[in-house]
Design an enzyme around this catalytic site. Structure first.
Site, mmCIF file in Angstrom:
data_model
loop_
_atom_site.group_PDB
_atom_site.id
_atom_site.type_symbol
_atom_site.label_atom_id
_atom_site.label_comp_id
_atom_site.label_asym_id
_atom_site.label_seq_id
_atom_site.Cartn_x
_atom_site.Cartn_y
_atom_site.Cartn_z
ATOM 1 C CB ALA A 55 -0.927 -0.006 1.206
ATOM 2 C CE1 TYR A 56 5.172 5.602 3.006
ATOM 3 C CE2 TYR A 56 6.952 4.371 1.958
ATOM 4 C CZ TYR A 56 6.493 5.513 2.577
ATOM 5 O OH TYR A 56 7.329 6.587 2.753
ATOM 6 C CB SER A 57 5.454 0.522 -2.749
ATOM 7 O OG SER A 57 6.673 0.406 -2.047
#
Length: 235
Positions: free
Chosen positions: A149-151
């Site tokens: 999700a962060y990437s």
């Protein structure tokens, strides 16, 4: 070189943002500090030897971003630099990521950065001058487990930044992307992973890199700056 430049720092109360703010306070620049927490902004402002404009802003809300930019123009008449240093991280296995997790990453890291970049760029384009610094992080260039999700949010920042840079280059507006490795900052306070923060980069290292980019000769365009700790390198 930075004297009288109007510099808007988004995420000013975070580790990188606060460190950069303190560095810029002695350059003669005119600073606008934005973050969600009004009390933290006020506390930071009292530390500085200059008068600054503070604006409590939730960048996930386009109307609040518009207010930030409008207040900056009303006070100083222009925006020379935007530094997007706000962000948050959710690092966990892909199959445990909830819809609310993905929404948070996309709303803050991707959409929030887009809104501030878009709003500042419109003002810079009018004056045919400006510099936008987007702090992406190394996980916007390289992937790793637990960072789906962060990437996703950070790769998105890279994509829109490069597209906007193509549109703006004929107006004299430049964009620099910063791919920092792990930074020992409050970012990690909310991350449930075992990490050795003593081996990370310092906030000073990150702030120094941004300061360097802002101080470069007008004809020099530092498009990307990639700094990582020796203990954990991506090539």
């Amino acid at each position: 070189m930075l004297e009288d430049k109007v510099i808007v720092i988004v995420g000013a109360t975070g580790g990188i943002g606060a460190t950069l703010t303190r560095q810029l306070a002695s350059t003669g620049a005119r600073l606008v500090l934005a973050a969600r927490n009004a009390e933290k902004l006020a506390a930071l402002a009292t530390e500085l030897p200059i008068d600054v404009l503070i604006s409590a802003t939730d960048i996930t809300q386009p109307q609040q971003v518009d207010t930030l930019i409008a207040r900056t123009i009303s006070r100083f008449g222009q925006i020379d630099v935007l530094v997007n240093a706000a962000g948050a991280g959710i690092l966990k296995a892909y199959n445990t990521i909830e819809p609310s997790d993905l929404d948070k990453m996309l709303d803050l890291n991707l959409k929030g950065c887009f809104y501030t970049t878009q709003a500042a760029a419109k003002e810079m384009q009018k004056r045919k001058s400006g510099h936008i610094c987007n702090v992406v992080g190394i996980l916007g260039k390289h992937s790793m487990p637990m960072a789906a999700a962060y990437s996703a949010s950070k790769f998105g920042v890279v994509g829109f930044s490069k597209s906007i840079a193509e549109e703006l280059k004929r107006f004299g507006v430049k964009i620099t992307l910063f791919y920092f490795g792990g930074i020992d900052s409050p970012f990690w306070d909310q991350v449930n992973l075992k990490v050795d923060r003593h081996k990370m980069l310092s906030c000073e290292t990150a702030a120094n890199a941004i300061f360097y980019a802002l101080s470069a000769e007008p004809q020099a365009i530092p498009m990307e700056i990639n700094i990582q700790p020796e203990s954990h390198l991506f090539f």
